[in-house]
Design a protein around this motif. Structure first.
Motif, PDB file in Angstrom:
ATOM      1  N   UNK A  65      13.861 -13.935  19.099  1.00  0.00           N
ATOM      2  CA  UNK A  65      12.745 -14.333  18.233  1.00  0.00           C
ATOM      3  C   UNK A  65      11.391 -13.881  18.767  1.00  0.00           C
ATOM      4  N   UNK A  66      11.298 -13.509  20.031  1.00  0.00           N
ATOM      5  CA  UNK A  66      10.025 -13.093  20.608  1.00  0.00           C
ATOM      6  C   UNK A  66       9.820 -11.579  20.560  1.00  0.00           C
ATOM      7  N   UNK A  67      10.734 -10.865  19.970  1.00  0.00           N
ATOM      8  CA  UNK A  67      10.621  -9.418  19.849  1.00  0.00           C
ATOM      9  C   UNK A  67       9.650  -9.034  18.753  1.00  0.00           C
ATOM     10  N   UNK A  68       9.312  -7.768  18.664  1.00  0.00           N
ATOM     11  CA  UNK A  68       8.383  -7.302  17.637  1.00  0.00           C
ATOM     12  C   UNK A  68       8.977  -7.456  16.238  1.00  0.00           C
ATOM     13  N   UNK A  69       8.121  -7.711  15.260  1.00  0.00           N
ATOM     14  CA  UNK A  69       8.545  -7.866  13.874  1.00  0.00           C
ATOM     15  C   UNK A  69       8.534  -6.515  13.163  1.00  0.00           C
ATOM     16  N   UNK A  70       7.654  -5.623  13.596  1.00  0.00           N
ATOM     17  CA  UNK A  70       7.495  -4.311  12.960  1.00  0.00           C
ATOM     18  C   UNK A  70       7.615  -3.222  14.014  1.00  0.00           C
ATOM     19  N   UNK A  71       8.078  -2.047  13.593  1.00  0.00           N
ATOM     20  CA  UNK A  71       8.132  -0.893  14.480  1.00  0.00           C
ATOM     21  C   UNK A  71       7.619   0.332  13.730  1.00  0.00           C
ATOM     22  N   UNK A  72       7.125   1.274  14.460  1.00  0.00           N
ATOM     23  CA  UNK A  72       6.607   2.479  13.828  1.00  0.00           C
ATOM     24  C   UNK A  72       5.670   3.179  14.779  1.00  0.00           C
TER      25      UNK A  72
ATOM     26  N   UNK B  39       0.837  -1.196   0.000  1.00  0.00           N
ATOM     27  CA  UNK B  39       0.000   0.000   0.000  1.00  0.00           C
ATOM     28  C   UNK B  39       0.870   1.243   0.000  1.00  0.00           C
ATOM     29  N   UNK B  40       2.115   1.112  -0.413  1.00  0.00           N
ATOM     30  CA  UNK B  40       3.086   2.199  -0.323  1.00  0.00           C
ATOM     31  C   UNK B  40       2.831   3.230  -1.418  1.00  0.00           C
ATOM     32  N   UNK B  41       2.754   4.473  -1.000  1.00  0.00           N
ATOM     33  CA  UNK B  41       2.701   5.601  -1.917  1.00  0.00           C
ATOM     34  C   UNK B  41       3.654   6.650  -1.360  1.00  0.00           C
ATOM     35  N   UNK B  42       3.854   7.706  -2.080  1.00  0.00           N
ATOM     36  CA  UNK B  42       4.782   8.723  -1.578  1.00  0.00           C
ATOM     37  C   UNK B  42       4.043   9.905  -0.957  1.00  0.00           C
ATOM     38  N   UNK B  43       2.775   9.711  -0.613  1.00  0.00           N
ATOM     39  CA  UNK B  43       2.014  10.785   0.010  1.00  0.00           C
ATOM     40  C   UNK B  43       2.539  11.055   1.416  1.00  0.00           C
ATOM     41  N   UNK B  44       2.756  12.298   1.722  1.00  0.00           N
ATOM     42  CA  UNK B  44       3.350  12.672   3.009  1.00  0.00           C
ATOM     43  C   UNK B  44       2.434  12.354   4.189  1.00  0.00           C
TER      44      UNK B  44
ATOM     45  N   UNK C 159       0.595   9.620   4.553  1.00  0.00           N
ATOM     46  CA  UNK C 159       0.487   8.189   4.810  1.00  0.00           C
ATOM     47  C   UNK C 159       1.467   7.777   5.898  1.00  0.00           C
ATOM     48  N   UNK C 160       1.019   6.882   6.772  1.00  0.00           N
ATOM     49  CA  UNK C 160       1.828   6.439   7.900  1.00  0.00           C
ATOM     50  C   UNK C 160       2.155   4.958   7.705  1.00  0.00           C
ATOM     51  N   UNK C 161       3.420   4.591   7.979  1.00  0.00           N
ATOM     52  CA  UNK C 161       3.896   3.241   7.749  1.00  0.00           C
ATOM     53  C   UNK C 161       4.600   2.701   8.970  1.00  0.00           C
ATOM     54  N   UNK C 162       4.772   1.384   8.984  1.00  0.00           N
ATOM     55  CA  UNK C 162       5.633   0.744   9.961  1.00  0.00           C
ATOM     56  C   UNK C 162       6.733   0.051   9.175  1.00  0.00           C
ATOM     57  N   UNK C 163       7.906  -0.120   9.810  1.00  0.00           N
ATOM     58  CA  UNK C 163       9.029  -0.750   9.119  1.00  0.00           C
ATOM     59  C   UNK C 163       9.366  -2.071   9.784  1.00  0.00           C
ATOM     60  N   UNK C 164       9.890  -2.981   8.992  1.00  0.00           N
ATOM     61  CA  UNK C 164      10.279  -4.285   9.490  1.00  0.00           C
ATOM     62  C   UNK C 164      11.529  -4.143  10.346  1.00  0.00           C
ATOM     63  N   UNK C 165      11.527  -4.821  11.484  1.00  0.00           N
ATOM     64  CA  UNK C 165      12.694  -4.797  12.372  1.00  0.00           C
ATOM     65  C   UNK C 165      13.743  -5.710  11.759  1.00  0.00           C
ATOM     66  N   UNK C 166      14.912  -5.148  11.490  1.00  0.00           N
ATOM     67  CA  UNK C 166      16.022  -5.929  10.971  1.00  0.00           C
ATOM     68  C   UNK C 166      17.010  -6.180  12.101  1.00  0.00           C
ATOM     69  N   UNK C 167      17.607  -7.343  12.112  1.00  0.00           N
ATOM     70  CA  UNK C 167      18.609  -7.708  13.124  1.00  0.00           C
ATOM     71  C   UNK C 167      18.029  -7.685  14.534  1.00  0.00           C
TER      72      UNK C 167
ATOM     73  N   UNK D 106      10.297  -3.604   2.912  1.00  0.00           N
ATOM     74  CA  UNK D 106      10.415  -3.627   4.365  1.00  0.00           C
ATOM     75  C   UNK D 106       9.484  -2.618   5.047  1.00  0.00           C
ATOM     76  N   UNK D 107       8.465  -2.158   4.308  1.00  0.00           N
ATOM     77  CA  UNK D 107       7.483  -1.215   4.848  1.00  0.00           C
ATOM     78  C   UNK D 107       6.083  -1.781   4.692  1.00  0.00           C
ATOM     79  N   UNK D 108       5.225  -1.467   5.637  1.00  0.00           N
ATOM     80  CA  UNK D 108       3.804  -1.827   5.569  1.00  0.00           C
ATOM     81  C   UNK D 108       2.995  -0.629   6.034  1.00  0.00           C
ATOM     82  N   UNK D 109       1.754  -0.567   5.580  1.00  0.00           N
ATOM     83  CA  UNK D 109       0.857   0.475   6.069  1.00  0.00           C
ATOM     84  C   UNK D 109       0.641   0.288   7.559  1.00  0.00           C
TER      85      UNK D 109
END
Length: 69
Positions: free
Chosen positions: A25-32, A2-7, A9-17, A63-66
């Protein structure tokens, strides 16, 4: 995606590392939430927090989600 470049719009990002943050493994998968501050090349974006703080690295749309409240 659902990614657009509209200012407004609010997204969450995938937690890397998750292991590096100590949550394992029990930590959150997404942050935002985050807002797109700049569209770069082919699905790559600079993000900022909802408070306006710029996130230093660019994020690929894979690595982004709405973010829904």
């Amino acid at each position: 995606h659902c990614i657009s470049s509209a200012a407004s719009d609010v997204y969450k990002r995938q937690v890397l590392k998750k292991i590096m943050t100590g949550t394992g493994v029990f930590g959150p998968i997404w942050e935002g939430p985050f807002v797109i501050s700049q569209k770069l090349l082919d699905g790559t974006f600079k993000l900022k927090t909802t408070d306006g703080a710029i996130i230093p690295r660019a994020w690929n749309s894979d690595h982004l989600q709405c973010y829904y409240n």
